[in-house]
Design a protein around this motif. Sequence first.
Motif, PDB file in Angstrom:
ATOM      1  N   CYS A  86      -0.674  -7.233  -6.973  1.00 11.35           N
ATOM      2  CA  CYS A  86      -1.443  -8.111  -7.860  1.00 11.35           C
ATOM      3  C   CYS A  86      -1.316  -9.539  -7.332  1.00 11.35           C
ATOM      4  CB  CYS A  86      -0.922  -8.045  -9.293  1.00 11.35           C
ATOM      5  SG  CYS A  86      -1.227  -6.484 -10.131  1.00 11.35           S
ATOM      6  N   VAL A  87      -2.432 -10.164  -7.046  1.00 12.33           N
ATOM      7  CA  VAL A  87      -2.461 -11.536  -6.548  1.00 12.33           C
ATOM      8  C   VAL A  87      -2.918 -12.454  -7.671  1.00 12.33           C
ATOM      9  CG1 VAL A  87      -3.483 -13.142  -4.902  1.00 12.33           C
ATOM     10  CG2 VAL A  87      -2.899 -10.814  -4.184  1.00 12.33           C
ATOM     11  N   LEU A  88      -2.099 -13.463  -7.971  1.00 17.69           N
ATOM     12  CA  LEU A  88      -2.455 -14.491  -8.952  1.00 17.69           C
ATOM     13  C   LEU A  88      -2.571 -15.808  -8.199  1.00 17.69           C
ATOM     14  CD1 LEU A  88      -0.034 -13.546 -11.882  1.00 17.69           C
ATOM     15  CD2 LEU A  88      -2.423 -12.878 -11.588  1.00 17.69           C
ATOM     16  N   ALA A  89      -3.790 -16.281  -8.024  1.00 19.36           N
ATOM     17  CA  ALA A  89      -4.039 -17.509  -7.264  1.00 19.36           C
ATOM     18  C   ALA A  89      -4.291 -18.666  -8.219  1.00 19.36           C
ATOM     19  CB  ALA A  89      -5.241 -17.319  -6.333  1.00 19.36           C
ATOM     20  N   ILE A  90      -3.491 -19.716  -8.098  1.00 22.15           N
ATOM     21  CA  ILE A  90      -3.608 -20.899  -8.958  1.00 22.15           C
ATOM     22  C   ILE A  90      -4.281 -22.006  -8.163  1.00 22.15           C
ATOM     23  CG2 ILE A  90      -2.377 -22.537 -10.420  1.00 22.15           C
ATOM     24  CD1 ILE A  90      -0.072 -20.582 -10.559  1.00 22.15           C
ATOM     25  N   SER A  91      -5.317 -22.593  -8.736  1.00 24.45           N
ATOM     26  CA  SER A  91      -6.074 -23.616  -8.030  1.00 24.45           C
ATOM     27  C   SER A  91      -6.481 -24.731  -8.979  1.00 24.45           C
ATOM     28  CB  SER A  91      -7.325 -23.002  -7.385  1.00 24.45           C
ATOM     29  OG  SER A  91      -8.185 -24.007  -6.884  1.00 24.45           O
ATOM     30  N   ASN A  92      -6.643 -25.930  -8.428  1.00 24.82           N
ATOM     31  CA  ASN A  92      -7.148 -27.069  -9.199  1.00 24.82           C
ATOM     32  C   ASN A  92      -8.664 -27.155  -9.157  1.00 24.82           C
ATOM     33  OD1 ASN A  92      -4.504 -27.893  -9.779  1.00 24.82           O
ATOM     34  ND2 ASN A  92      -4.395 -29.152  -7.935  1.00 24.82           N
ATOM     35  N   ASP A  93      -9.290 -26.288  -8.392  1.00 19.53           N
ATOM     36  CA  ASP A  93     -10.732 -26.349  -8.170  1.00 19.53           C
ATOM     37  C   ASP A  93     -11.390 -25.097  -8.743  1.00 19.53           C
ATOM     38  OD1 ASP A  93     -13.310 -26.690  -7.341  1.00 19.53           O
ATOM     39  OD2 ASP A  93     -12.855 -26.917  -5.211  1.00 19.53           O
ATOM     40  N   ILE A  94     -12.272 -25.294  -9.731  1.00 21.35           N
ATOM     41  CA  ILE A  94     -12.915 -24.153 -10.368  1.00 21.35           C
ATOM     42  C   ILE A  94     -13.928 -23.484  -9.437  1.00 21.35           C
ATOM     43  CG2 ILE A  94     -14.764 -25.547 -11.385  1.00 21.35           C
ATOM     44  CD1 ILE A  94     -14.705 -23.731 -13.805  1.00 21.35           C
ATOM     45  N   GLN A  95     -14.425 -24.214  -8.443  1.00 25.18           N
ATOM     46  CA  GLN A  95     -15.443 -23.693  -7.548  1.00 25.18           C
ATOM     47  C   GLN A  95     -14.861 -23.099  -6.263  1.00 25.18           C
ATOM     48  OE1 GLN A  95     -18.491 -23.466  -8.465  1.00 25.18           O
ATOM     49  NE2 GLN A  95     -18.356 -24.712 -10.310  1.00 25.18           N
ATOM     50  N   LEU A 106       0.864  -1.186   0.000  1.00 22.78           N
ATOM     51  CA  LEU A 106       0.000   0.000   0.000  1.00 22.78           C
ATOM     52  C   LEU A 106       0.890   1.222   0.000  1.00 22.78           C
ATOM     53  CD1 LEU A 106      -2.688  -1.053   2.646  1.00 22.78           C
ATOM     54  CD2 LEU A 106      -2.801  -1.286   0.153  1.00 22.78           C
ATOM     55  N   GLN A 107       1.154   1.780  -1.169  1.00 19.30           N
ATOM     56  CA  GLN A 107       2.061   2.903  -1.309  1.00 19.30           C
ATOM     57  C   GLN A 107       1.345   4.066  -1.975  1.00 19.30           C
ATOM     58  OE1 GLN A 107       5.802   1.910  -3.099  1.00 19.30           O
ATOM     59  NE2 GLN A 107       6.006  -0.016  -1.979  1.00 19.30           N
ATOM     60  N   PRO A 108       1.882   5.257  -1.811  1.00 21.17           N
ATOM     61  CA  PRO A 108       1.259   6.441  -2.438  1.00 21.17           C
ATOM     62  C   PRO A 108       1.281   6.328  -3.955  1.00 21.17           C
ATOM     63  CG  PRO A 108       3.414   6.966  -1.506  1.00 21.17           C
ATOM     64  CD  PRO A 108       3.067   5.600  -1.017  1.00 21.17           C
ATOM     65  N   PRO A 109       0.415   7.072  -4.640  1.00 21.18           N
ATOM     66  CA  PRO A 109       0.295   6.959  -6.098  1.00 21.18           C
ATOM     67  C   PRO A 109       1.590   7.200  -6.854  1.00 21.18           C
ATOM     68  CG  PRO A 109      -1.543   8.199  -5.187  1.00 21.18           C
ATOM     69  CD  PRO A 109      -0.570   7.996  -4.064  1.00 21.18           C
ATOM     70  N   GLN A 110       2.493   8.035  -6.310  1.00 21.78           N
ATOM     71  CA  GLN A 110       3.719   8.330  -7.042  1.00 21.78           C
ATOM     72  C   GLN A 110       4.688   7.146  -7.082  1.00 21.78           C
ATOM     73  OE1 GLN A 110       2.570   9.945  -4.437  1.00 21.78           O
ATOM     74  NE2 GLN A 110       4.122  10.342  -2.858  1.00 21.78           N
ATOM     75  N   ALA A 111       4.498   6.161  -6.221  1.00 18.04           N
ATOM     76  CA  ALA A 111       5.364   4.980  -6.250  1.00 18.04           C
ATOM     77  C   ALA A 111       5.037   4.154  -7.487  1.00 18.04           C
ATOM     78  CB  ALA A 111       5.165   4.146  -4.991  1.00 18.04           C
ATOM     79  N   LYS A 112       6.038   3.811  -8.274  1.00 18.85           N
ATOM     80  CA  LYS A 112       5.820   3.146  -9.553  1.00 18.85           C
ATOM     81  C   LYS A 112       5.958   1.631  -9.486  1.00 18.85           C
ATOM     82  CE  LYS A 112       5.010   6.910 -11.748  1.00 18.85           C
ATOM     83  NZ  LYS A 112       3.636   7.172 -12.221  1.00 18.85           N
ATOM     84  N   LYS A 113       6.487   1.107  -8.420  1.00 19.83           N
ATOM     85  CA  LYS A 113       6.733  -0.331  -8.367  1.00 19.83           C
ATOM     86  C   LYS A 113       5.474  -1.083  -7.959  1.00 19.83           C
ATOM     87  CE  LYS A 113      10.019  -3.712  -6.585  1.00 19.83           C
ATOM     88  NZ  LYS A 113      11.253  -3.910  -5.801  1.00 19.83           N
ATOM     89  N   LEU A 114       5.229  -2.208  -8.664  1.00 14.35           N
ATOM     90  CA  LEU A 114       4.128  -3.101  -8.333  1.00 14.35           C
ATOM     91  C   LEU A 114       4.681  -4.443  -7.867  1.00 14.35           C
ATOM     92  CD1 LEU A 114       1.442  -2.631 -11.142  1.00 14.35           C
ATOM     93  CD2 LEU A 114       1.272  -1.938  -8.764  1.00 14.35           C
ATOM     94  N   TRP A 115       3.887  -5.108  -7.042  1.00 12.08           N
ATOM     95  CA  TRP A 115       4.259  -6.422  -6.536  1.00 12.08           C
ATOM     96  C   TRP A 115       3.268  -7.445  -7.067  1.00 12.08           C
ATOM     97  CZ3 TRP A 115       8.469  -6.815  -3.105  1.00 12.08           C
ATOM     98  CH2 TRP A 115       8.988  -5.590  -2.668  1.00 12.08           C
ATOM     99  N   CYS A 116       3.784  -8.587  -7.491  1.00  9.39           N
ATOM    100  CA  CYS A 116       2.940  -9.669  -7.982  1.00  9.39           C
ATOM    101  C   CYS A 116       3.180 -10.897  -7.106  1.00  9.39           C
ATOM    102  CB  CYS A 116       3.255  -9.994  -9.448  1.00  9.39           C
ATOM    103  SG  CYS A 116       2.265 -11.343 -10.131  1.00  9.39           S
ATOM    104  N   VAL A 117       2.176 -11.293  -6.346  1.00 12.04           N
ATOM    105  CA  VAL A 117       2.260 -12.459  -5.479  1.00 12.04           C
ATOM    106  C   VAL A 117       1.520 -13.617  -6.146  1.00 12.04           C
ATOM    107  CG1 VAL A 117       1.575 -13.458  -3.268  1.00 12.04           C
ATOM    108  CG2 VAL A 117       2.532 -11.145  -3.357  1.00 12.04           C
ATOM    109  N   VAL A 118       2.257 -14.675  -6.455  1.00 13.90           N
ATOM    110  CA  VAL A 118       1.672 -15.873  -7.043  1.00 13.90           C
ATOM    111  C   VAL A 118       1.483 -16.901  -5.932  1.00 13.90           C
ATOM    112  CG1 VAL A 118       1.929 -17.716  -8.743  1.00 13.90           C
ATOM    113  CG2 VAL A 118       2.808 -15.425  -9.248  1.00 13.90           C
ATOM    114  N   LEU A 119       0.246 -17.309  -5.721  1.00 14.47           N
ATOM    115  CA  LEU A 119      -0.078 -18.332  -4.724  1.00 14.47           C
ATOM    116  C   LEU A 119      -0.411 -19.621  -5.467  1.00 14.47           C
ATOM    117  CD1 LEU A 119      -2.312 -16.213  -2.310  1.00 14.47           C
ATOM    118  CD2 LEU A 119       0.127 -16.748  -2.070  1.00 14.47           C
TER     119      LEU A 119
END
Length: 323
Positions: free
Chosen positions: A194-203, A140-153
């Motif tokens: 950005c959260v990318l969640a990988i799952s074997n269950d569509i439900q 959670l950074q101010p708008p001027q911060a340009k870096k994004l984080w991508c967490v893959v679960l």
Amino acid sequence: FRIQITMAVRAVSAALDRLALSHLPASLCCREAHLQEVQLFLNHAVQLDRGGAMYISGLPGTGKTAMLQHVLQGDSQSDAHSQPQPKEHLEVLWVNTMSCVTQCRVSVREELLAQSSELAAAKGCRGSPQAWEELSRLFLQPPQAKKLWCVVLDEVDALLSKTLPNSSRPTACGPRAVLDELLSLAFHTNSKLCVLAISNDIQLTDLLLLEHKRKIRRLNFQPYRWQELVQIARSRLGPSACSLITDRALEFCGKKAAQSNGDCRRMLELVRRCLGDHFAPSGSPAPVAAAATAAAAAAAADTAATGSPPCLPSPSRAATPRH
């Protein structure tokens, strides 16, 4: 003649390496649309400088993890209408949640903190509330911060399952709490996550909080068809090694793998075992070409209990190596 044998041995050895599950090919076939959708999602997040979340589901062996590896490692090719992903503004933290939950050695929070390049000071107190607050501060950074984080679960099913594998003991609320916190951070107004969640269950999203379920983007992977499995195997083998296995043998392996929920890993293992088991390094070059004509023999033995005779070419019709 010996030179031919040496070349044949090298060709089979290289083919076996490319068919290994650990091998990441230069291009990913049969998942181009999925790959482009994830690229557009991340590009959109970078352009808007805001986080979000995507739920990627599908049966095991349908290419979910491999597709994300291509996107995040920069091996994929963008089409003419999509801008290249600015990797310099995106730091990726990849966590296999199943390992964290089953091994009980390290929590998801600790794994995220261990991978973060900007939390050296907090790594000495991993797992403490102060360390998690520091990690939240980065997301959670101010708008001027340009870096994004991508967490893959990866294998996020483990965080929401009621019991641990091979156990009737309910899981603690900690793993689920971490997922809820990450999703809350991803949808925050000042989110850089950005959260990318990988799952074997569509439900599985039905188990998430309703407020998250409405915001999460979904991407589902259907099982591979046998034609796609054959195409994947050929792309792995490459033009120089396709002569090692006949088309009919590849089709047989593809159809057997398609019966196993379209599992690409099953297909690659079948073809790899066919070549490996039926090639004699001390033999002549002929068995190399016949390796896969006899190729599906391994797959046939594996499925003999089904009683369905394999549709295989005879050894006399084996393809000869192309020069």
